[in-house]
Design a protein around this motif. Structure first.
Motif, PDB file in Angstrom:
ATOM      1  N   THR B  44      36.596  50.220  38.845  1.00 51.67           N
ATOM      2  CA  THR B  44      37.810  49.896  38.429  1.00 51.67           C
ATOM      3  C   THR B  44      38.239  48.644  38.031  1.00 51.67           C
ATOM      4  O   THR B  44      39.828  48.172  38.782  1.00 51.67           O
ATOM      5  CB  THR B  44      38.807  50.709  40.029  1.00 51.67           C
ATOM      6  OG1 THR B  44      37.816  50.116  40.980  1.00 51.67           O
ATOM      7  CG2 THR B  44      38.087  52.345  39.768  1.00 51.67           C
ATOM      8  N   GLY B  45      37.332  47.752  38.497  1.00 51.21           N
ATOM      9  CA  GLY B  45      37.899  46.359  38.401  1.00 51.21           C
ATOM     10  C   GLY B  45      37.893  45.120  39.102  1.00 51.21           C
ATOM     11  O   GLY B  45      38.841  44.303  39.244  1.00 51.21           O
ATOM     12  N   GLU B  46      37.676  46.191  40.422  1.00 57.46           N
ATOM     13  CA  GLU B  46      38.455  45.055  41.507  1.00 57.46           C
ATOM     14  C   GLU B  46      37.499  43.745  41.525  1.00 57.46           C
ATOM     15  O   GLU B  46      35.952  44.051  41.907  1.00 57.46           O
ATOM     16  CB  GLU B  46      38.006  46.138  43.070  1.00 57.46           C
ATOM     17  CG  GLU B  46      39.356  45.366  44.086  1.00 57.46           C
ATOM     18  CD  GLU B  46      39.557  46.673  44.991  1.00 57.46           C
ATOM     19  OE1 GLU B  46      39.355  46.146  45.479  1.00 57.46           O
ATOM     20  OE2 GLU B  46      39.700  47.739  44.860  1.00 57.46           O
ATOM     21  N   LEU B  47      37.182  42.735  41.917  1.00 56.16           N
ATOM     22  CA  LEU B  47      36.041  41.680  41.975  1.00 56.16           C
ATOM     23  C   LEU B  47      35.682  41.677  43.839  1.00 56.16           C
ATOM     24  O   LEU B  47      36.844  41.681  44.095  1.00 56.16           O
ATOM     25  CB  LEU B  47      36.795  40.281  42.084  1.00 56.16           C
ATOM     26  CG  LEU B  47      37.169  39.871  40.453  1.00 56.16           C
ATOM     27  CD1 LEU B  47      37.463  38.396  40.644  1.00 56.16           C
ATOM     28  CD2 LEU B  47      35.510  40.013  39.545  1.00 56.16           C
ATOM     29  N   LYS B  48      34.763  41.668  43.323  1.00 63.19           N
ATOM     30  CA  LYS B  48      33.632  41.406  45.224  1.00 63.19           C
ATOM     31  C   LYS B  48      32.931  40.449  44.973  1.00 63.19           C
ATOM     32  O   LYS B  48      32.950  40.475  46.569  1.00 63.19           O
ATOM     33  CB  LYS B  48      32.669  42.518  44.571  1.00 63.19           C
ATOM     34  CG  LYS B  48      33.543  43.959  45.038  1.00 63.19           C
ATOM     35  CD  LYS B  48      34.216  44.412  45.945  1.00 63.19           C
ATOM     36  CE  LYS B  48      34.699  45.761  46.494  1.00 63.19           C
ATOM     37  NZ  LYS B  48      35.943  45.932  47.601  1.00 63.19           N
ATOM     38  N   ALA B  49      32.813  39.081  44.395  1.00 71.57           N
ATOM     39  CA  ALA B  49      32.291  38.418  44.715  1.00 71.57           C
ATOM     40  C   ALA B  49      32.339  37.453  43.276  1.00 71.57           C
ATOM     41  O   ALA B  49      32.121  37.689  42.130  1.00 71.57           O
ATOM     42  CB  ALA B  49      30.414  38.519  45.032  1.00 71.57           C
ATOM     43  N   LEU B  50      31.854  36.650  43.261  1.00 71.92           N
ATOM     44  CA  LEU B  50      32.678  35.414  42.568  1.00 71.92           C
ATOM     45  C   LEU B  50      32.120  33.597  42.807  1.00 71.92           C
ATOM     46  O   LEU B  50      31.774  32.989  43.936  1.00 71.92           O
ATOM     47  CB  LEU B  50      33.953  35.096  42.019  1.00 71.92           C
ATOM     48  CG  LEU B  50      34.482  34.359  40.683  1.00 71.92           C
ATOM     49  CD1 LEU B  50      34.518  34.735  40.256  1.00 71.92           C
ATOM     50  CD2 LEU B  50      36.461  33.870  41.550  1.00 71.92           C
ATOM     51  N   ALA B  72      35.053  38.634  35.201  1.00 67.89           N
ATOM     52  CA  ALA B  72      35.199  39.812  35.393  1.00 67.89           C
ATOM     53  C   ALA B  72      35.256  41.089  34.777  1.00 67.89           C
ATOM     54  O   ALA B  72      34.785  42.056  34.784  1.00 67.89           O
ATOM     55  CB  ALA B  72      36.509  39.396  36.391  1.00 67.89           C
ATOM     56  N   THR B  76      32.591  43.879  35.678  1.00 67.66           N
ATOM     57  CA  THR B  76      33.333  45.262  35.106  1.00 67.66           C
ATOM     58  C   THR B  76      33.068  46.283  34.415  1.00 67.66           C
ATOM     59  O   THR B  76      32.625  47.836  34.522  1.00 67.66           O
ATOM     60  CB  THR B  76      34.769  45.382  34.980  1.00 67.66           C
ATOM     61  OG1 THR B  76      35.768  44.492  36.233  1.00 67.66           O
ATOM     62  CG2 THR B  76      35.716  46.284  35.445  1.00 67.66           C
TER      63      THR B  76
END
Lengths: 125, 171
Positions: B44-50, B72, B76
């Protein structure tokens, strides 16, 4: 008319109302910024960030701190997008549709959204 | 309602519920083609790690923003692809195809379709230039009982081969 047809009609009606409303007000987008405006994220509900703006001074934070800040701000932008989606749908769809929205993971947040009042997006009408 | 219909309805409900849950739970990771950023995101496009490479910051603030957006999106897409695969595993290919019919093709399949003509164009460039003196006879690659294959460029990436096994035979 059986139940399935009635349900299909209701879905079509809701879809039309939402589409008309969205055509008038533009896409639903959520937005969040870090307190010092180092990072700004714009995102659509249920999607990855559409726009990430980083201020020149934010580059001094270093890669780890900047990445963490982007993560925090994008999470807030996602929540903002979900809340806006709720507010948009509340105006046109019946309560069941709005409840369904929460069921599929779009939580409605509080209405006061940290001083951001439609400078970037057109506000509610 | 017959028992069969009831079962189908139940299965559809399970699919809808499963889809929402799978989309929110499944994460995908991707690295930007420039290798300057890596991201993990839910479907759903939520960033969890970057992760940002130190060199990424040298590209300037606008480039960093674009880098994050693109990475991102890739992450996704990877997560959506993974959820499709999970869905197909738990509900069977038939239902997964039904989901695909209304939700659109999984991103990697779409990307592959879009890239197919591109591969044909780039194929000749990949053919290695042989140094004089190392010429091999045309039958060097021949497998017993099969016609000699055309000289093939050395493939190190097997994904390309399986995406289009006949690529080497086309001109």
């Amino acid at each position: 008319m059986d139940e399935t047809q009635r349900a299909a009609r209701r879905v079509a009606d809701t879809e039309r109302q939402v589409a008309e409303h969205a055509a008038r007000t533009g896409p639903v987008l959520g937005r969040a910024s870090s307190p010092d405006d180092a990072v700004t994220v714009v995102t659509a509900p249920g999607g990855p960030p559409r726009e990430v703006r980083v201020s020149p001074s934010a580059l001094n934070m270093g890669p780890r701190a900047l990445a963490d800040e982007i993560l925090r701000v994008s999470a807030r932008a996602s929540r903002d997008a979900a809340t806006r989606l709720h507010r948009t749908l509340e105006r046109v769809a019946d309560p069941a549709a709005v409840r369904a929205l929460a069921e599929i993971g779009f939580e409605r947040g509080p209405d006061d959204d940290g001083g951001f009042d439609g400078t970037y997006l057109r506000g509610p009408r | 309602m017959t028992q069969e219909q009831g079962l189908a309805t139940e299965q559809r409900l399970a699919a809808a519920e499963g889809l929402t849950e799978v989309l929110a739970r499944t994460t995908g990771s991707a690295e930007h083609p420039t290798r300057l950023a890596r991201a993990t995101a839910t479907a759903t496009g939520e960033l969890k790690a970057l992760d940002l490479h130190p060199n990424a910051l040298a590209q300037g603030p606008d480039a960093v923003g674009r880098l994050v957006v693109e990475t991102a999106q890739l992450a996704t897409d990877a997560a959506v692809q993974k959820s499709y695969n999970e869905l197909a595993k738990s509900l069977g290919d038939g239902l997964a195809m039904a989901v695909e019919a209304f939700a659109g093709p999984p991103p990697f399949k779409a990307a592959q379709d879009a890239q197919a003509p591109q591969a044909l164009v780039t194929a000749p460039v990949e053919a290695p230039r042989e140094a004089p003196g190392t010429h091999r006879p045309p039958w060097a690659d021949q497998v017993k009982g099969r016609a000699a294959a055309r000289p093939r460029p050395e493939e190190t990436d097997e994904d390309d081969y399986f995406a289009d096994p006949f690529r080497g035979q086309r001109q």
